[in-house]
Design a protein around this motif. Structure first.
Motif, PDB file in Angstrom:
ATOM      1  N   UNK A  18       3.004  10.041 -15.170  1.00  0.00           N
ATOM      2  CA  UNK A  18       2.342   9.500 -13.986  1.00  0.00           C
ATOM      3  C   UNK A  18       3.233   8.469 -13.301  1.00  0.00           C
ATOM      4  N   UNK A  19       3.851   7.611 -14.110  1.00  0.00           N
ATOM      5  CA  UNK A  19       4.691   6.524 -13.587  1.00  0.00           C
ATOM      6  C   UNK A  19       5.956   6.425 -14.422  1.00  0.00           C
ATOM      7  N   UNK A  75      -6.253   5.737 -14.192  1.00  0.00           N
ATOM      8  CA  UNK A  75      -5.599   7.028 -13.945  1.00  0.00           C
ATOM      9  C   UNK A  75      -4.245   7.146 -14.630  1.00  0.00           C
ATOM     10  N   UNK A  76      -3.769   6.046 -15.229  1.00  0.00           N
ATOM     11  CA  UNK A  76      -2.448   6.040 -15.855  1.00  0.00           C
ATOM     12  C   UNK A  76      -2.567   6.571 -17.289  1.00  0.00           C
ATOM     13  N   UNK A  77      -2.127   7.806 -17.488  1.00  0.00           N
ATOM     14  CA  UNK A  77      -2.215   8.438 -18.799  1.00  0.00           C
ATOM     15  C   UNK A  77      -0.853   8.623 -19.458  1.00  0.00           C
ATOM     16  N   UNK A  80      15.050  11.642 -13.094  1.00  0.00           N
ATOM     17  CA  UNK A  80      13.830  10.894 -13.439  1.00  0.00           C
ATOM     18  C   UNK A  80      12.764  11.038 -12.348  1.00  0.00           C
ATOM     19  N   UNK A  81      13.205  11.116 -11.092  1.00  0.00           N
ATOM     20  CA  UNK A  81      12.228  11.268 -10.006  1.00  0.00           C
ATOM     21  C   UNK A  81      11.485  12.596 -10.123  1.00  0.00           C
ATOM     22  N   UNK A  82      12.152  13.617 -10.652  1.00  0.00           N
ATOM     23  CA  UNK A  82      11.513  14.933 -10.808  1.00  0.00           C
ATOM     24  C   UNK A  82      10.523  14.958 -11.967  1.00  0.00           C
ATOM     25  N   UNK A  83      10.543  13.924 -12.797  1.00  0.00           N
ATOM     26  CA  UNK A  83       9.690  13.887 -13.993  1.00  0.00           C
ATOM     27  C   UNK A  83       8.400  13.113 -13.784  1.00  0.00           C
ATOM     28  N   UNK A  84       8.181  12.581 -12.589  1.00  0.00           N
ATOM     29  CA  UNK A  84       7.046  11.670 -12.425  1.00  0.00           C
ATOM     30  C   UNK A  84       6.365  11.837 -11.074  1.00  0.00           C
ATOM     31  N   UNK A  85       5.118  11.371 -11.018  1.00  0.00           N
ATOM     32  CA  UNK A  85       4.387  11.338  -9.743  1.00  0.00           C
ATOM     33  C   UNK A  85       4.781  10.130  -8.912  1.00  0.00           C
ATOM     34  N   UNK A  86       5.231   9.060  -9.599  1.00  0.00           N
ATOM     35  CA  UNK A  86       5.446   7.788  -8.913  1.00  0.00           C
ATOM     36  C   UNK A  86       6.534   6.996  -9.608  1.00  0.00           C
ATOM     37  N   UNK A 105      -3.820   2.576  -7.511  1.00  0.00           N
ATOM     38  CA  UNK A 105      -4.477   3.123  -6.312  1.00  0.00           C
ATOM     39  C   UNK A 105      -3.761   4.384  -5.851  1.00  0.00           C
ATOM     40  N   UNK A 106      -2.429   4.355  -5.866  1.00  0.00           N
ATOM     41  CA  UNK A 106      -1.665   5.528  -5.449  1.00  0.00           C
ATOM     42  C   UNK A 106      -1.979   6.725  -6.331  1.00  0.00           C
ATOM     43  N   UNK A 107      -2.124   6.493  -7.626  1.00  0.00           N
ATOM     44  CA  UNK A 107      -2.440   7.586  -8.536  1.00  0.00           C
ATOM     45  C   UNK A 107      -3.858   8.109  -8.343  1.00  0.00           C
ATOM     46  N   UNK A 108      -4.813   7.204  -8.197  1.00  0.00           N
ATOM     47  CA  UNK A 108      -6.228   7.597  -8.219  1.00  0.00           C
ATOM     48  C   UNK A 108      -6.791   7.936  -6.849  1.00  0.00           C
ATOM     49  N   UNK A 109      -6.144   7.423  -5.772  1.00  0.00           N
ATOM     50  CA  UNK A 109      -6.697   7.612  -4.437  1.00  0.00           C
ATOM     51  C   UNK A 109      -5.685   8.252  -3.484  1.00  0.00           C
TER      52      UNK A 109
END
Length: 454
Positions: free
Chosen positions: A14-15, A42-44, A88-94, A408-412
């Motif tokens: 996620x991050x 939302x951070x898992x 690393x950017x390809x491995x995460x949402x944020x 917020x970015x993750x959940x909304x």
């Protein structure tokens, strides 16, 4: 037979916190771990990245002491190695970028996030970097559906949300004209700043002409309609009601606020979410309908004139020596000397961090009735003072703010703008960021409202 297209699997993290072994990065890691795998978060999944895996492992141990560290992936990435950043950017949402100075190290991280289609937040307080990223990458970020949001720390969320909070206290037909933010840093011990912040200030002086040239080269932005003329206040003042001596502060806050107000001037209802819910449409439009633009400035204050004099001396030294290569070498070689003890390469101790706090007063003058503001001989007749207050700015408040923006970015995400290089105010203003900060130790208060004598 028609070809079947399967959706790409979600990235494993996620991050990713980039620069988690740095002064601020390790505190961001510590704050992030509070929300990892909690029931309402939302951070898992979380990973950390940087140049030195050993130092990253040490930061993880420090962040969880005295309990054993969780099983967190440690990734190697260097801002001088674009392929490692793209990986690393390809491995995460944020990506949460904590590697500064950003004018030296930030551009490739932004480019990697755009290439990978990943959202990006950072803690930058450097106007040149932020405005350069906007000029270079805004259209690409929008097309790729990536949010690139700088200044998601003490620079400049308290200033932005503080201004928006004050603005919303002006109930029609009253309107604000000008807001002066007074920043007071307080501590039982000596206040010591992060060396990277000091380095950014020195490099900012060295590149001042670059920033001016960049601004001249860009199209003229929309200007918000602010009632009444811009005030011409003193550079140094004694504000007796606040109990402060204050001097103008050339911080990033003013430039970030101006960008937010310019975007709002072009989009009076804010920016539409990429796939926002009907409830959020109503919330967003209602929020921005209560925001009224005002001229904005920042001053730093202390309880004594001697404290203000110290700020002036340090500012003059950086301003004069920062223009020359030898002067910059001296400033960066001996930060404690030229900052009169305000900055040192080792940064503050944990005791110094835990003892520090900030207060930021927003003193706003305006008109009790909008109809009187257009009369040229009328001075503001109303004052509203609000305050944002919280813990130490660089290592406690900044991680709190950055992590809440990330959650917020993750959940909304569907309620946030599709993409672009944007300011935290325009992205997070209509969300529940203020409420989240209040729940985590950063308060927003209405202090007073009064009529001004003519």
């Amino acid at each position: 037979m028609a070809e079947i297209h399967h959706p790409a699997p979600p990235p494993p993290y996620d991050i990713i916190v980039l620069g988690a072994s740095g002064f601020t990065g390790k505190y961001v890691l510590k704050e992030s771990l509070k929300f990892l795998n909690s029931s309402s978060s939302p951070l898992k999944t979380l990973a950390i990245a940087g140049r030195n895996p050993t130092k990253l492992a040490q930061s993880l141990i420090w962040a969880t002491h005295p309990t054993p560290p969780p099983d967190i992936s440690i990734l190697t990435a260097d801002t001088s190695d674009f392929s490692s950043l793209l990986h690393i950017a390809s491995l995460t949402r944020l990506v949460l970028n904590c590697v500064g100075p950003f004018r030296l190290h930030g551009d490739p991280v932004v480019r990697a996030c755009l290439d990978a289609g990943t959202d990006y937040l950072d803690i930058c307080g450097e106007p040149e970097f932020m405005e350069k990223m906007e000029a270079r990458y805004h259209d690409q970020a929008f097309d790729k559906g990536c949010l690139v949001v700088s200044a998601c720390g003490f620079d400049s969320v308290p200033a932005e949300l503080g201004l928006l909070f004050n603005s919303r206290q002006w109930v029609s037909p009253s309107v604000p004209n000008s807001v002066e933010a007074y920043l007071s840093l307080e501590s039982d011990k000596r206040i010591v700043g992060n060396f990277a912040t000091y380095e950014s200030a020195v490099l900012g002086v060295a590149n001042a002409d670059v920033l001016r040239q960049l601004r001249r080269s860009r199209p003229t932005r929309a200007r918000p309609q602010i009632p009444g003329p811009a005030p011409k206040g003193p550079t140094i003042e004694q504000h007796k009601e606040l109990g402060l001596w204050a001097v103008r502060l050339p911080s990033a806050d003013s430039s970030v606020v101006r960008r937010t107000l310019s975007i709002l001037a072009e989009n009076s209802r804010g920016l539409v979410g990429v796939n926002e819910s009907a409830d959020h449409v109503v919330k967003r439009e209602a929020f921005w309908s209560t925001v009224k633009p005002a001229h904005f400035g920042v001053k730093i204050g202390t309880k004594s004139f001697l404290g203000v004099l110290t700020f002036i001396i340090v500012g003059v030294l950086i301003g004069l020596l920062g223009k020359f290569s030898v002067g910059r070498w001296l400033l960066l070689k001996f930060p404690s000397v030229f900052s009169l003890g305000g900055f040192r390469k080792k940064g503050p101790t944990e005791a110094e961090v835990s003892s520090a706090s900030f207060k930021m007063w927003f003193v706003c003058h305006g008109f009790s009735n909008n109809s009187t503001s257009s009369q040229g001989n009328k001075n503001p007749d109303t004052e509203i003072i609000t305050r944002v207050m919280g813990p130490e700015i660089g290592y406690i408040s900044t991680p709190i703010i950055l992590v809440q923006c990330a959650l917020i970015t993750l959940s909304q995400r569907e309620n946030l703008p599709k993409g672009g290089v944007l300011t935290p105010g325009i992205v997070f203003g209509p969300t529940d960021l203020q409420e989240r900060l209040q729940q985590n130790g950063i308060s927003f208060d209405l202090i007073s409202k009064r009529a001004l004598s003519s």
